[in-house]
Design an enzyme around this catalytic site. Structure first.
Site, PDB file in Angstrom:
ATOM      1  CD  GLU A 241      -2.768   1.167   2.513  1.00 37.53           C
ATOM      2  OE1 GLU A 241      -3.109   0.039   2.925  1.00 37.53           O
ATOM      3  OE2 GLU A 241      -3.331   2.211   2.877  1.00 37.53           O
ATOM      4  NE  ARG A 242       2.241   2.170   5.825  1.00 31.67           N
ATOM      5  CZ  ARG A 242       2.351   1.611   7.023  1.00 31.67           C
ATOM      6  NH1 ARG A 242       3.484   1.026   7.388  1.00 31.67           N
ATOM      7  NH2 ARG A 242       1.352   1.645   7.885  1.00 31.67           N
TER       8      ARG A 242
END
Ligand SMILES: Cc1cc2nc3c(=O)[nH]c(=O)nc-3n(C[C@H](O)[C@H](O)[C@H](O)COP(=O)(O)OP(=O)(O)OC[C@H]3O[C@@H](n4cnc5c(N)ncnc54)[C@H](O)[C@@H]3O)c2cc1C
Length: 378
Positions: A241-242
């Site tokens: 996600e990051r």
């Protein structure tokens, strides 16, 4: 360099898709929310929803440089809400199923997700637990061949349209990180309620929901990995996600600067183009320099991922820089547009609103600093 002809072919394909199927529609989607089933089907047909995923499930089985190319091109979308909705599906809700899911979960949920037949969401945050993920209260209680889920989730992207939520829930009351399970929760079952579609500052083309689970019964086989390991699996999923946020950030920041340069070249103030003011040019160059640094940190992360190394430290650094840089650039560029920048008709006002989220969502800046501090032994 890192990109060969095949990478360039993917870049061309995604660019054409963004230019033809997305950018002409984003103004409408900012008002109405992006229709995810329609968009994802088109992307699935082009093989864009599982670039690094196993070919057995319809993925492309390609390397992380292809993923980078894909994410960079999504950065050219004229509204942050659309790449965010796509990123939830490709980098936030499905990586754990791909890495830890059973054959049943991969066949039933991953395969149709990659094909663009179904839409996913990731459900971690709750009204009383955001940064402190381990403080979440939603419960999943084992009952024979089922788990019964009760609780609520807040700020869930794609929540109004999702066919399933990859959901982190508590399976045990014991404190610590081994009291959780990560589940695939279909949204067509009794007990699933979208309690509210939320109204927000930016990312307006993406839908954000409050969800409620009332005695929702799912098959026990919808558990991803082992019971008790959900928190650890989600922490790993957070790295995808990051990472997703980084390429789009440096591309969007550069697009914003290019758009601003075009404006201040032609905008006459005190009898000369604004760009003739050295102070503005220097400001732009400072940001361009920082963008270059973020780009190369991102490339370094891709090299680490390719070599199978743990890039948590570097991804956290990238996420921290990305949040600050996107806000700094959009805010500073809006200033150069003057009053015109404050008007909703100008794209820069949208970029400014959208940019604010990055320092909050998916692990806020303060949480990234905590992670980095741990790695640095501070
Ligand atoms: C538009 C949008 C979309 C989102 N999409 C999703 C989604 O799809 N799925 C999902 O699960 N979640 C989603 N989120 C939730 C997001 O991940 C959380 O908002 C984020 O993790 C922060 O949690 P919080 O809002 O509860 O803030 P809090 O945890 O209440 O924190 C408030 C502030 O305090 C700071 N803070 C916290 N702890 C410390 C500390 N120890 N020291 C110093 N400062 C601290 C935080 O950094 C933050 O700035 C979304 C949020 C938004 C706004």
């Amino acid at each position: 360099m890192y990109f060969n002809e095949e990478h360039n072919a993917l870049r061309d394909m995604v660019k054409k898709f963004v230019d033809k199927e997305i950018n002409p529609k984003v103004d409408e989607w900012e008002e109405e929310t992006v229709p995810l089933h329609e968009l994802f089907k088109k992307m699935g047909d082009l093989g864009l929803l599982g670039i690094t995923y196993d070919q057995k499930y319809g993925g492309q089985g390609l390397d992380y440089w292809f993923d980078l190319v894909f994410l960079e091109e999504l950065g050219h979308i004229n509204a942050g809400g659309v790449p965010m909705a796509i990123g939830v599906h490709t980098h936030m809700a499905t990586p754990a199923i791909h890495e830890y899911g059973s054959e049943y979960l991969k066949e039933t949920y991953l395969k149709p997700s990659i094909a663009g037949d179904i839409v996913s969401a990731i459900g971690v945050t709750e009204p009383d637990a955001g940064s402190d993920v381990a403080g979440l209260k939603t419960k999943a209680v084992r009952d024979g061949d089922s788990y019964v889920i009760n609780g609520s989730k807040l700020f869930i992207t794609n929540g109004c349209q999702a066919d399933y939520v990859t959901l982190l829930a508590r399976t045990d009351d014991k404190p610590g990180f081994h009291s959780f399970g990560l589940f695939v929760v279909p949204t067509n079952l009794p007990g699933f309620v979208v309690s509210k579609k939320l109204d927000k500052l930016g990312m307006r083309s993406s839908d954000t929901a409050e969800l409620f689970f009332d005695d929702l019964r799912i098959p026990a086989e919808n558990l991803i990995g082992e019971e008790g390991e959900g928190f650890i699996i989600q922490m790993k999923q957070f790295q995808h996600e990051r990472f997703y946020a980084l390429p789009g950030t440096y591309i969007k920041a550069r697009d914003t600067i290019n758009m601003t340069i075009n404006y201040i070249r032609q905008r006459m103030v005190f009898g000369k183009p604004l760009i003739k003011n050295q102070v503005l040019r220097h400001r732009l160059v400072d940001w361009i320099t920082e963008i270059e640094c973020l780009k190369h940190l991102t490339h370094h992360i891709v090299r680490m991922k390719t070599e199978g190394l743990d890039a948590t430290r570097e991804i956290s650094m990238g996420k921290l820089i990305a949040g600050q840089l996107s806000f700094k650039v959009s805010n500073g560029c809006l200033q150069m547009f003057g009053g015109m920048g404050y008007m909703n008709e100008s794209l820069i006002s949208r970029y400014f609103r959208d940019s604010r989220l990055l320092s909050i969502g998916g692990g806020a800046d303060e949480i990234m600093r905590e992670v980095i501090a741990r790695f640095e032994g501070i």
